[in-house]
Scaffold this active site. Structure first.
Site, PDB file in Angstrom:
ATOM      1  N   HIS A 298     151.195  37.707 -68.589  1.00  0.00           N
ATOM      2  CA  HIS A 298     149.997  37.201 -69.265  1.00  0.00           C
ATOM      3  C   HIS A 298     148.722  37.848 -68.748  1.00  0.00           C
ATOM      4  O   HIS A 298     147.639  37.316 -68.929  1.00  0.00           O
ATOM      5  CB  HIS A 298     149.917  35.675 -69.121  1.00  0.00           C
ATOM      6  CG  HIS A 298     151.051  34.964 -69.796  1.00  0.00           C
ATOM      7  ND1 HIS A 298     151.400  33.665 -69.535  1.00  0.00           N
ATOM      8  CD2 HIS A 298     151.937  35.381 -70.743  1.00  0.00           C
ATOM      9  CE1 HIS A 298     152.444  33.317 -70.278  1.00  0.00           C
ATOM     10  NE2 HIS A 298     152.793  34.337 -71.010  1.00  0.00           N
TER      11      HIS A 298
ATOM     12  N   ARG B 150     149.230  21.643 -66.538  1.00  0.00           N
ATOM     13  CA  ARG B 150     149.399  20.245 -66.907  1.00  0.00           C
ATOM     14  C   ARG B 150     148.610  19.240 -66.089  1.00  0.00           C
ATOM     15  O   ARG B 150     148.493  18.092 -66.488  1.00  0.00           O
ATOM     16  CB  ARG B 150     150.881  19.904 -66.739  1.00  0.00           C
ATOM     17  CG  ARG B 150     151.638  20.291 -67.922  1.00  0.00           C
ATOM     18  CD  ARG B 150     152.858  21.124 -67.582  1.00  0.00           C
ATOM     19  NE  ARG B 150     153.266  21.788 -68.800  1.00  0.00           N
ATOM     20  CZ  ARG B 150     153.950  21.196 -69.757  1.00  0.00           C
ATOM     21  NH1 ARG B 150     154.342  19.967 -69.635  1.00  0.00           N
ATOM     22  NH2 ARG B 150     154.252  21.850 -70.843  1.00  0.00           N
TER      23      ARG B 150
HETATM   24  P1  NAD Z   1     152.874  24.876 -66.162  1.00  0.00           P
HETATM   25  O1  NAD Z   1     151.555  24.288 -65.725  1.00  0.00           O
HETATM   26  O2  NAD Z   1     153.332  24.630 -67.540  1.00  0.00           O
HETATM   27  O3  NAD Z   1     154.022  24.379 -65.183  1.00  0.00           O
HETATM   28  C1  NAD Z   1     153.853  24.398 -63.795  1.00  0.00           C
HETATM   29  C2  NAD Z   1     155.019  23.648 -63.191  1.00  0.00           C
HETATM   30  O4  NAD Z   1     154.926  23.764 -61.779  1.00  0.00           O
HETATM   31  C3  NAD Z   1     155.023  22.161 -63.534  1.00  0.00           C
HETATM   32  O5  NAD Z   1     156.285  21.821 -64.056  1.00  0.00           O
HETATM   33  C4  NAD Z   1     154.754  21.464 -62.175  1.00  0.00           C
HETATM   34  O6  NAD Z   1     155.515  20.302 -62.014  1.00  0.00           O
HETATM   35  C5  NAD Z   1     155.199  22.514 -61.188  1.00  0.00           C
HETATM   36  N1  NAD Z   1     154.454  22.508 -59.921  1.00  0.00           N
HETATM   37  C6  NAD Z   1     153.120  22.447 -59.728  1.00  0.00           C
HETATM   38  N2  NAD Z   1     152.818  22.580 -58.423  1.00  0.00           N
HETATM   39  C7  NAD Z   1     153.994  22.698 -57.759  1.00  0.00           C
HETATM   40  C8  NAD Z   1     154.364  22.854 -56.388  1.00  0.00           C
HETATM   41  N3  NAD Z   1     153.418  22.923 -55.432  1.00  0.00           N
HETATM   42  N4  NAD Z   1     155.668  22.937 -56.086  1.00  0.00           N
HETATM   43  C9  NAD Z   1     156.624  22.862 -57.054  1.00  0.00           C
HETATM   44  N5  NAD Z   1     156.346  22.732 -58.350  1.00  0.00           N
HETATM   45  C10 NAD Z   1     155.048  22.652 -58.709  1.00  0.00           C
HETATM   46  O7  NAD Z   1     152.785  26.416 -65.801  1.00  0.00           O
HETATM   47  P2  NAD Z   1     153.471  27.673 -66.461  1.00  0.00           P
HETATM   48  O8  NAD Z   1     154.879  27.383 -66.754  1.00  0.00           O
HETATM   49  O9  NAD Z   1     153.102  28.807 -65.599  1.00  0.00           O
HETATM   50  O10 NAD Z   1     152.694  27.829 -67.856  1.00  0.00           O
HETATM   51  C11 NAD Z   1     151.287  27.721 -67.905  1.00  0.00           C
HETATM   52  C12 NAD Z   1     150.555  28.870 -68.582  1.00  0.00           C
HETATM   53  O11 NAD Z   1     149.172  28.852 -68.199  1.00  0.00           O
HETATM   54  C13 NAD Z   1     151.074  30.213 -68.155  1.00  0.00           C
HETATM   55  O12 NAD Z   1     151.225  30.951 -69.309  1.00  0.00           O
HETATM   56  C14 NAD Z   1     149.981  30.841 -67.270  1.00  0.00           C
HETATM   57  O13 NAD Z   1     149.675  32.134 -67.724  1.00  0.00           O
HETATM   58  C15 NAD Z   1     148.750  29.986 -67.441  1.00  0.00           C
HETATM   59  N6  NAD Z   1     148.169  29.500 -66.153  1.00  0.00           N
HETATM   60  C16 NAD Z   1     148.069  30.345 -65.072  1.00  0.00           C
HETATM   61  C17 NAD Z   1     147.582  29.871 -63.840  1.00  0.00           C
HETATM   62  C18 NAD Z   1     147.478  30.816 -62.661  1.00  0.00           C
HETATM   63  O14 NAD Z   1     147.391  32.020 -62.840  1.00  0.00           O
HETATM   64  N7  NAD Z   1     147.524  30.309 -61.422  1.00  0.00           N
HETATM   65  C19 NAD Z   1     147.191  28.541 -63.730  1.00  0.00           C
HETATM   66  C20 NAD Z   1     147.292  27.698 -64.850  1.00  0.00           C
HETATM   67  C21 NAD Z   1     147.802  28.200 -66.062  1.00  0.00           C
END
Ligand code: NAD
Ligand code: ZN
Length: 248
Positions: free
Chosen positions: A120, A35
């Site tokens: 995933h 996001r």
């Molecule tokens: P999301 O982006 O929908 O939600 C992430 C949540 O984490 C948000 O609500 C945000 O407020 C919170 N957040 C961010 N940083 C934080 C922190 N430091 N401390 C506490 N809260 C924090 O992510 P999701 O639910 O994993 O869904 C996203 C999809 O995209 C998944 O299916 C995933 O496979 C993929 N994705 C993966 C990665 C990765 O592998 N690192 C990165 C981006 C997206």
């Protein structure tokens, strides 16, 4: 009693702990979540699995994007949040980390593969879509960026793709089944850094709750499942888990 102490008490009282992690646990490692404004993931229209398979042009586009954005992923190191979970696994308290992430940082923090369930897939290597043979990214990158070559399986001529689950691609059956088993077997289920909007993954906290486990949600912002959780902490994962588990 503050939230840290509450979570410590819940961890101490649990027999079997499961974790469910999302992109939020990796933002402190420099990988943007889904996001965040301007994040690499929000710039592009997703490439659907069927299009990747049927169109050479789409495969080119997918690999072009992959290598244009891969530096963040390659440079990322596990953070205190990953280390805290690794410690709980090492202590035998946490039996599984179910993750939506594709960055491989739980493995890099020292958690054995057998305790990690990737819903995933994983973007740090590639596999053949037909025979499953694994391929490392470095040689693919060299051939693609150098000569525009698309990777093809040397064993079966199949299409090679990063080992992630794309939009429109079936969920991995074995991992889904393992995640289900682990979720049903634990008595404490901790969600860290997921907005809980991507299904079917976001169904696991609900399954845990239905089976009678205590549910904890640690996330910067509110989620749809906050109301059903036994403890909700709206805070940063690294600093919070450092305090709770005692890691740096
Ligand atoms: P999301 O982006 O929908 O939600 C992430 C949540 O984490 C948000 O609500 C945000 O407020 C919170 N957040 C961010 N940083 C934080 C922190 N430091 N401390 C506490 N809260 C924090 O992510 P999701 O639910 O994993 O869904 C996203 C999809 O995209 C998944 O299916 C995933 O496979 C993929 N994705 C993966 C990665 C990765 O592998 N690192 C990165 C981006 C997206
Ligand atoms: Zn093959």
């Amino acid at each position: 009693m503050d939230d840290t102490e509450r979570l410590q008490e819940m961890i101490a009282g649990a027999k079997r702990i499961g974790a469910f992690t999302g992109a939020g646990i990796s933002t402190e490692s420099g990988i943007p979540d889904f996001r965040s404004p301007g994040g690499i993931w929000t710039k592009y229209q997703p490439i659907y699995f069927d299009d990747f398979v049927s169109s050479e042009e789409m495969r080119h586009e997918a690999w072009r994007r992959k290598f244009a954005t891969d530096e963040t992923m390659v440079k990322a190191e596990p953070n205190a949040g990953h280390r805290a979970l690794a410690k709980l696994v090492e202590q035998g308290r946490m039996t599984a980390i179910i993750t939506q992430n594709i960055d491989g940082l739980h493995q890099r923090s020292g958690v054995p593969d057998s305790k990690i369930i990737e819903l995933h897939g994983n973007t740090t290597y590639a596999t053949c879509l037909d025979c499953g043979q694994r391929y490392e990214l470095a040689p693919i990158r060299k051939a693609f960026l150098g000569k525009g070559e698309l990777p093809v399986c040397t064993k079966c001529d199949g299409i090679v793709k990063t080992a992630t689950i794309s939009f429109g691609q079936a969920m991995p059956e074995i991992q889904m089944a393992r995640a289900q088993d682990e979720t049903m077997g634990c008595d404490l289920f901790i969600v860290l850094g997921s907005s809980l909007v991507v299904y079917p993954a976001a169904g696991f906290p609900k399954i845990a709750k239905r089976k009678g486990a205590k549910l904890v949600i640690l996330n910067r912002e509110a989620t749809d499942q906050d109301a059903s959780a036994d403890l909700v902490i709206h805070g940063e994962i690294g600093p919070t888990m450092s305090r709770v588990v005692g890691v740096n």
